[in-house]
Design an enzyme around this catalytic site. Structure first.
Site: not given
Ligand code: NAP
Length: 323
Positions: A53, A97, A120
């Site tokens: 990422k 994460q 997200d």
């Protein structure tokens, strides 16, 4: 008939090109989109995901930051990190994460993220916006599936769409996105009866169950579009033989490596479907692409409402620019 292959890597490359231009425009106006990743502990798989990422941010000319609390981090420590990032004007997207260690209250941490930075798309505020069809940040994997359908000009309006799986991060948002695009949507789960028959009625099938090759080829209506979200690592030879019996090179690869990735849809469905995503190389590349897209969108929504999206004459054409 062999299905048209819906190549996620190709769409990723096209979208990266578009995003790079948009980042350059924003950066030239002093707004360089930035993603902050919070990675707790040292799980190798999580480290790899975060690394890719951050590499994507670099590739697009975006800013990135990595915060690495110890595996012993508490909920209070995590909340303090999130609060700092919420306050930081240069941070447009906050990525926590997952999974977090067992002692951390994951839900509380995710709900502490400013919804405007929730790239997200997990925050209840963004889920609520999705339900009511208002603009917001949408979970990356289902948003990526929609890009695959749209960019391949697969007709959604009026289609019968069957979504297999009802998780908060894939199945439910996927069903809502398809419904808002005017499909007639059926959501299936582990208690659904006559699953094969339900799937047989679908013009669009989205499989997100986490069950390797569960959807048999004869469940697929000839010509249907199949989006296979499932990402399952095969390690059993018998399972690989069941799935790859008609794909000698994949079987050979499994034998030499001892493992392989497979989707939720039996690969033989490629001979029935009209269009189908491969696994790997279909939905997978789209998830990170949509994370980048959401971060640029978050920067634009929060800091750059007045800046046009397209490159004006004399404007920058590429490169990262900015600070
Ligand atoms: P999840 O939270 O485990 O949800 C699985 C869903 O599938 C549940 O709703 C479950 O039903 C349903 N299901 C399981 N077995 C079933 C069966 N035999 N018949 C009908 N429905 C069944 O999984 P997820 O997080 O949504 O992920 C799904 C898959 O997508 C996994 O393989 C995951 O690795 C993959 N994935 C890929 C990406 C990517 O970037 N490519 C991103 C996210 C996820 P119940 O609700 O009744 O239990």
């Amino acid at each position: 008939m062999t299905a048209r292959i819906l190549d996620g890597a190709k769409i990723r490359d096209a979208m990266f090109g578009e995003l790079k231009d948009e980042v350059a425009i924003l950066s030239s106006a002093g707004i360089r989109p930035g993603l902050a990743a919070v990675l707790v502990g040292s799980d190798p798989a999580s480290q790899l995901y975060v690394k890719s990422k951050i590499a994507a941010c670099d590739q697009l000319g975006m800013a990135s930051g990595l915060i690495t609390p110890l595996a012993s981090a508490t909920t209070a420590e995590m909340l303090a990190i999130v609060e700092d990032l919420n306050r930081d004007n240069d941070t447009d997207g906050i990525l926590i994460q997952l999974p977090l260690p067992a002692q951390v209250d994951t839900k509380r941490v995710l709900e502490a993220v400013d919804p405007a930075k929730d790239v997200d798309g997990f925050h209840p505020v963004n889920l609520g916006r999705l339900v009511s069809g208002r603009p917001g940040l949408v979970a990356c994997t289902p948003a990526g599936c929609m890009e695959i359908l749209r960019r391949n000009e697969i007709r959604i309006e009026g289609a019968n769409a069957v979504v297999l799986g009802r998780s908060d991060i894939v199945g439910k948002p996927m069903a809502l996105l398809l419904m808002h695009a005017n499909a007639t949507v059926t959501i299936c789960h582990s208690k659904t009866k006559n699953l094969a028959d339900v799937v047989r009625g679908a013009d669009i099938v989205v499989a997100a169950m986490g069950r390797a090759g569960f959807v048999e080829a004869d469940w697929i209506r000839p010509g249907a579009a199949v989006i296979d979200v499932g990402t399952n690592r095969l390690t059993e030879a018998a399972e690989a033989e069941r799935l790859f019996r008609n794909f000698p090179s994949r079987l050979e690869k499994f034998r030499s490596k001892g493992n392989a990735l497979a989707g939720d849809v039996h690969p033989d469905a490629v001979n029935v479907a009209g269009a189908m995503t491969p696994v790997p190389g279909g939905v997978g590349p789209m998830t990170i692409t949509m994370l980048m897209s959401n971060t640029v969108k978050a920067a634009r929504m929060r800091r750059a409402k007045a800046i046009p999206r397209t490159i004006s004459a004399g404007g920058p054409s590429s490169g990262s620019g900015g600070r």
